[in-house]
Scaffold this motif. Structure first.
Motif, PDB file in Angstrom:
ATOM      1  N   PRO A 293     -11.128  19.629 -21.598  1.00 34.03           N
ATOM      2  CA  PRO A 293     -12.585  19.118 -22.474  1.00 34.03           C
ATOM      3  C   PRO A 293     -12.690  17.895 -21.684  1.00 34.03           C
ATOM      4  O   PRO A 293     -11.375  17.166 -22.167  1.00 34.03           O
ATOM      5  N   GLY A 294     -13.690  16.951 -21.296  1.00 25.35           N
ATOM      6  CA  GLY A 294     -13.499  15.747 -21.211  1.00 25.35           C
ATOM      7  C   GLY A 294     -14.731  14.894 -21.124  1.00 25.35           C
ATOM      8  O   GLY A 294     -15.370  15.592 -20.329  1.00 25.35           O
ATOM      9  N   TRP A 295     -14.376  13.663 -20.564  1.00 27.05           N
ATOM     10  CA  TRP A 295     -15.807  12.526 -19.510  1.00 27.05           C
ATOM     11  C   TRP A 295     -15.698  13.186 -18.454  1.00 27.05           C
ATOM     12  O   TRP A 295     -14.157  12.517 -17.694  1.00 27.05           O
ATOM     13  N   TYR A 296     -16.317  13.447 -17.372  1.00 27.51           N
ATOM     14  CA  TYR A 296     -16.401  13.485 -15.868  1.00 27.51           C
ATOM     15  C   TYR A 296     -17.845  12.857 -15.835  1.00 27.51           C
ATOM     16  O   TYR A 296     -18.692  12.506 -16.145  1.00 27.51           O
ATOM     17  N   ARG A 297     -17.244  12.697 -14.351  1.00 32.33           N
ATOM     18  CA  ARG A 297     -18.700  12.179 -13.568  1.00 32.33           C
ATOM     19  C   ARG A 297     -19.874  13.026 -13.482  1.00 32.33           C
ATOM     20  O   ARG A 297     -19.742  14.676 -13.337  1.00 32.33           O
ATOM     21  N   ASP A 298     -20.927  12.478 -13.927  1.00 30.15           N
ATOM     22  CA  ASP A 298     -22.283  13.574 -14.161  1.00 30.15           C
ATOM     23  C   ASP A 298     -22.070  14.253 -12.274  1.00 30.15           C
ATOM     24  O   ASP A 298     -22.673  13.332 -11.973  1.00 30.15           O
ATOM     25  N   PRO A 299     -22.555  15.424 -12.683  1.00 32.97           N
ATOM     26  CA  PRO A 299     -22.919  16.367 -10.686  1.00 32.97           C
ATOM     27  C   PRO A 299     -24.039  15.480 -10.685  1.00 32.97           C
ATOM     28  O   PRO A 299     -24.253  15.714  -9.531  1.00 32.97           O
ATOM     29  N   SER A 300     -25.742  15.650 -11.222  1.00 39.65           N
ATOM     30  CA  SER A 300     -26.839  15.919 -11.082  1.00 39.65           C
ATOM     31  C   SER A 300     -26.683  13.811 -10.923  1.00 39.65           C
ATOM     32  O   SER A 300     -27.310  13.872 -10.501  1.00 39.65           O
ATOM     33  N   TYR A 301     -25.840  13.325 -11.646  1.00 40.04           N
ATOM     34  CA  TYR A 301     -25.793  11.284 -11.411  1.00 40.04           C
ATOM     35  C   TYR A 301     -24.129  11.123 -11.720  1.00 40.04           C
ATOM     36  O   TYR A 301     -24.550  10.156 -12.470  1.00 40.04           O
ATOM     37  N   PRO A 302     -23.929  10.646 -10.003  1.00 38.69           N
ATOM     38  CA  PRO A 302     -22.737   9.631 -10.834  1.00 38.69           C
ATOM     39  C   PRO A 302     -22.696   8.621 -11.393  1.00 38.69           C
ATOM     40  O   PRO A 302     -21.568   8.479 -11.446  1.00 38.69           O
ATOM     41  N   LEU A 303     -23.777   8.329 -11.144  1.00 33.12           N
ATOM     42  CA  LEU A 303     -23.257   6.574 -11.749  1.00 33.12           C
ATOM     43  C   LEU A 303     -22.832   6.359 -13.729  1.00 33.12           C
ATOM     44  O   LEU A 303     -22.504   5.478 -13.585  1.00 33.12           O
ATOM     45  N   VAL A 304     -23.163   7.831 -14.026  1.00 33.79           N
ATOM     46  CA  VAL A 304     -22.730   7.868 -15.652  1.00 33.79           C
ATOM     47  C   VAL A 304     -21.195   9.513 -15.843  1.00 33.79           C
ATOM     48  O   VAL A 304     -21.341   9.478 -14.934  1.00 33.79           O
ATOM     49  N   GLU A 305     -21.137   9.536 -16.501  1.00 40.37           N
ATOM     50  CA  GLU A 305     -19.935  10.164 -17.054  1.00 40.37           C
ATOM     51  C   GLU A 305     -20.913  10.771 -18.623  1.00 40.37           C
ATOM     52  O   GLU A 305     -21.906  11.039 -19.290  1.00 40.37           O
ATOM     53  N   ARG A 306     -20.355  12.274 -18.329  1.00 38.05           N
ATOM     54  CA  ARG A 306     -20.720  13.706 -19.084  1.00 38.05           C
ATOM     55  C   ARG A 306     -19.652  14.284 -19.950  1.00 38.05           C
ATOM     56  O   ARG A 306     -18.871  14.707 -18.907  1.00 38.05           O
ATOM     57  N   TRP A 307     -19.692  15.039 -20.423  1.00 35.98           N
ATOM     58  CA  TRP A 307     -19.125  15.459 -21.552  1.00 35.98           C
ATOM     59  C   TRP A 307     -18.916  17.179 -20.937  1.00 35.98           C
ATOM     60  O   TRP A 307     -19.630  17.717 -20.729  1.00 35.98           O
ATOM     61  N   TRP A 308     -17.661  17.336 -20.199  1.00 37.65           N
ATOM     62  CA  TRP A 308     -17.352  19.059 -19.954  1.00 37.65           C
ATOM     63  C   TRP A 308     -17.086  19.479 -21.483  1.00 37.65           C
ATOM     64  O   TRP A 308     -15.659  19.387 -21.836  1.00 37.65           O
ATOM     65  N   ASP A 309     -17.105  20.659 -21.723  1.00 36.60           N
ATOM     66  CA  ASP A 309     -16.177  21.274 -23.173  1.00 36.60           C
ATOM     67  C   ASP A 309     -15.511  21.781 -22.683  1.00 36.60           C
ATOM     68  O   ASP A 309     -15.094  23.146 -23.249  1.00 36.60           O
ATOM     69  N   GLY A 310     -14.783  22.391 -21.427  1.00 39.72           N
ATOM     70  CA  GLY A 310     -13.953  22.898 -21.341  1.00 39.72           C
ATOM     71  C   GLY A 310     -14.996  24.441 -20.826  1.00 39.72           C
ATOM     72  O   GLY A 310     -13.986  25.449 -19.649  1.00 39.72           O
ATOM     73  N   SER A 311     -15.895  24.827 -20.141  1.00 36.68           N
ATOM     74  CA  SER A 311     -16.499  25.916 -20.295  1.00 36.68           C
ATOM     75  C   SER A 311     -17.855  25.932 -19.304  1.00 36.68           C
ATOM     76  O   SER A 311     -18.067  25.877 -18.625  1.00 36.68           O
ATOM     77  N   ALA A 312     -18.913  24.485 -19.262  1.00 31.16           N
ATOM     78  CA  ALA A 312     -19.680  24.374 -19.371  1.00 31.16           C
ATOM     79  C   ALA A 312     -20.543  22.841 -19.421  1.00 31.16           C
ATOM     80  O   ALA A 312     -19.419  21.982 -20.799  1.00 31.16           O
ATOM     81  N   TRP A 313     -20.972  22.093 -18.888  1.00 31.78           N
ATOM     82  CA  TRP A 313     -21.862  20.873 -19.135  1.00 31.78           C
ATOM     83  C   TRP A 313     -22.302  21.029 -20.533  1.00 31.78           C
ATOM     84  O   TRP A 313     -23.083  21.738 -20.982  1.00 31.78           O
ATOM     85  N   THR A 314     -22.116  19.674 -21.311  1.00 28.20           N
ATOM     86  CA  THR A 314     -22.935  19.143 -22.376  1.00 28.20           C
ATOM     87  C   THR A 314     -24.020  18.245 -21.743  1.00 28.20           C
ATOM     88  O   THR A 314     -23.928  17.065 -21.183  1.00 28.20           O
ATOM     89  N   ASP A 315     -25.067  17.888 -22.988  1.00 24.68           N
ATOM     90  CA  ASP A 315     -25.944  17.129 -22.414  1.00 24.68           C
ATOM     91  C   ASP A 315     -25.696  15.381 -23.330  1.00 24.68           C
ATOM     92  O   ASP A 315     -26.243  14.797 -23.327  1.00 24.68           O
ATOM     93  N   HIS A 316     -24.239  15.361 -23.505  1.00 29.16           N
ATOM     94  CA  HIS A 316     -23.847  14.075 -23.946  1.00 29.16           C
ATOM     95  C   HIS A 316     -23.432  12.901 -23.210  1.00 29.16           C
ATOM     96  O   HIS A 316     -22.481  13.851 -21.644  1.00 29.16           O
ATOM     97  N   ARG A 317     -23.901  12.515 -22.369  1.00 24.51           N
ATOM     98  CA  ARG A 317     -23.254  11.021 -21.163  1.00 24.51           C
ATOM     99  C   ARG A 317     -23.226   9.545 -21.673  1.00 24.51           C
ATOM    100  O   ARG A 317     -23.897   9.235 -23.031  1.00 24.51           O
ATOM    101  N   ARG A 318     -22.482   8.801 -20.702  1.00 30.05           N
ATOM    102  CA  ARG A 318     -22.256   8.061 -21.785  1.00 30.05           C
ATOM    103  C   ARG A 318     -21.841   7.271 -19.976  1.00 30.05           C
ATOM    104  O   ARG A 318     -22.134   7.157 -19.055  1.00 30.05           O
ATOM    105  N   GLN A 319     -21.944   5.217 -20.143  1.00 32.27           N
ATOM    106  CA  GLN A 319     -22.112   4.583 -18.750  1.00 32.27           C
ATOM    107  C   GLN A 319     -20.091   4.883 -19.201  1.00 32.27           C
ATOM    108  O   GLN A 319     -19.274   4.712 -19.455  1.00 32.27           O
ATOM    109  N   PRO A 320     -19.951   4.919 -17.826  1.00 33.37           N
ATOM    110  CA  PRO A 320     -18.162   4.813 -17.542  1.00 33.37           C
ATOM    111  C   PRO A 320     -17.755   4.317 -18.264  1.00 33.37           C
ATOM    112  O   PRO A 320     -18.262   2.536 -17.848  1.00 33.37           O
TER     113      PRO A 320
END
Length: 310
Positions: free
Chosen positions: A7-34
């Motif tokens: 689990p952690g913040w990673y580049r959003d596969p659909s929009y690499p300019l932001v980071e998205r929270w990966w919960d260890g098994s699936a993408w969540t809807d949490h996003r932030r600026q790097p």
């Protein structure tokens, strides 16, 4: 055997300019600026491929980072010298332009994860369109997926082996439904629902199995009036002891909807007890954060605090 990133913040596969929270098994809807530049993490090596390909990918990624650093330096120098660089494009000494737009392949890599999880101020919510309400999605929760009950709106991520009859259990879930007794008070509805909430979550499931070996006892730990989206509601919370496992907590919350015929709504909470269960404060956070759809500012009112009155 391949493994998924932690689990952690990673580049959003659909929009690499932001980071998205990966919960260890699936993408969540949490996003932030790097917060800081992230170095891509090379994924698992496909079967039949030698280590040379991994080295090429790593060197390519490192080269891309170096090019981006050089371009950034050119832009800064140009601005200091009174240049007109826009930041998206810079002129090289040969007169050609170099852009800093991320390449399409960037979305296929995993940057290294940061330690911080999504903040409590993240505006993510889940909607119950039938009853006209939204609920906040606290950190550590995900929208309901692959659950047997249609009314479940959010769960804790992942599953574990139930301590009783064979099956998969979750550490927490929240569901909302329209109450059938439309003329009853919120207090009567909540008190009439709590026993069924306990039995469904901890005694016997829809298939007749006993994932926790059955309920051995329960006690009331909290109950009282509470404002839900500006409407007066009532809740009851029980501590449940089970034959196997740490047991848990259930809560039934009843309040009138603010849409349509204002039919009463029941929101059920089922949390595992022990270190692996979600914090009980999440029950209060979700309750206090319920709002009518389209009216996020509604709150407070009669019984706005979650008290221990009966």
């Amino acid at each position: 055997m391949s493994s998924t990133p932690p689990p952690g913040w990673y580049r959003d596969p659909s929009y690499p300019l932001v980071e998205r929270w990966w919960d260890g098994s699936a993408w969540t809807d949490h996003r932030r600026q790097p917060e800081t530049p992230q170095e891509p993490l090379v994924g698992p090596r496909p079967a039949g491929r030698g280590p040379g390909r991994a080295k090429v990918i790593a060197l390519t990624a490192a080269g891309a980072v170096l090019v981006a650093a050089v371009v950034t330096g050119v832009v800064v120098l140009a601005r200091d010298a009174g240049g007109s660089g826009s930041g998206a494009e810079a002129k090289t000494t040969a007169g050609s332009s170099v852009t800093t737009t991320p390449s399409a392949s960037a979305s296929a890599t995993w940057p290294s994860a940061s330690a911080s999880e999504p903040s409590a101020d993240d505006p993510s919510v889940v909607e119950d369109e039938l009853n006209g309400i939204t609920m906040p999605l606290p950190d550590g929760w995900v929208r309901a997926e692959n659950v047997a009950e249609d009314d479940v709106v959010m769960t804790t991520p992942g599953t574990y082996d139930c301590p009783g009859d064979p099956g998969l259990c979750r550490h927490g879930q929240v569901l909302s439904r329209t109450a059938t007794a439309s003329d009853a008070s919120p207090k009567a509805l909540a008190r009439g629902d709590i026993a069924d909430a306990m039995d469904t979550a901890f005694d016997r499931d829809g298939l007749g199995s006993r994932p926790f070996g059955g309920v051995t006892s329960h006690r009331e730990v909290k109950a009282g009036t509470v404002a839900v989206g500006g409407r007066a509601g009532y809740f009851v919370r029980w501590r449940v002891t089970t034959a196997k496992g740490p047991g848990g907590y259930v809560q039934s919350l009843a309040f009138p909807s603010s849409v349509g015929s204002e039919a009463p709504v029941i929101v059920r909470f089922a949390f595992d007890a022990g270190a692996d269960g979600p914090p009980l404060t999440d029950m209060d956070k979700i309750t206090k954060g319920i709002r009518p759809i389209g009216d996020p500012a509604t709150g407070g009112g009669v019984g706005s605090s979650i008290g221990a009155s009966r």
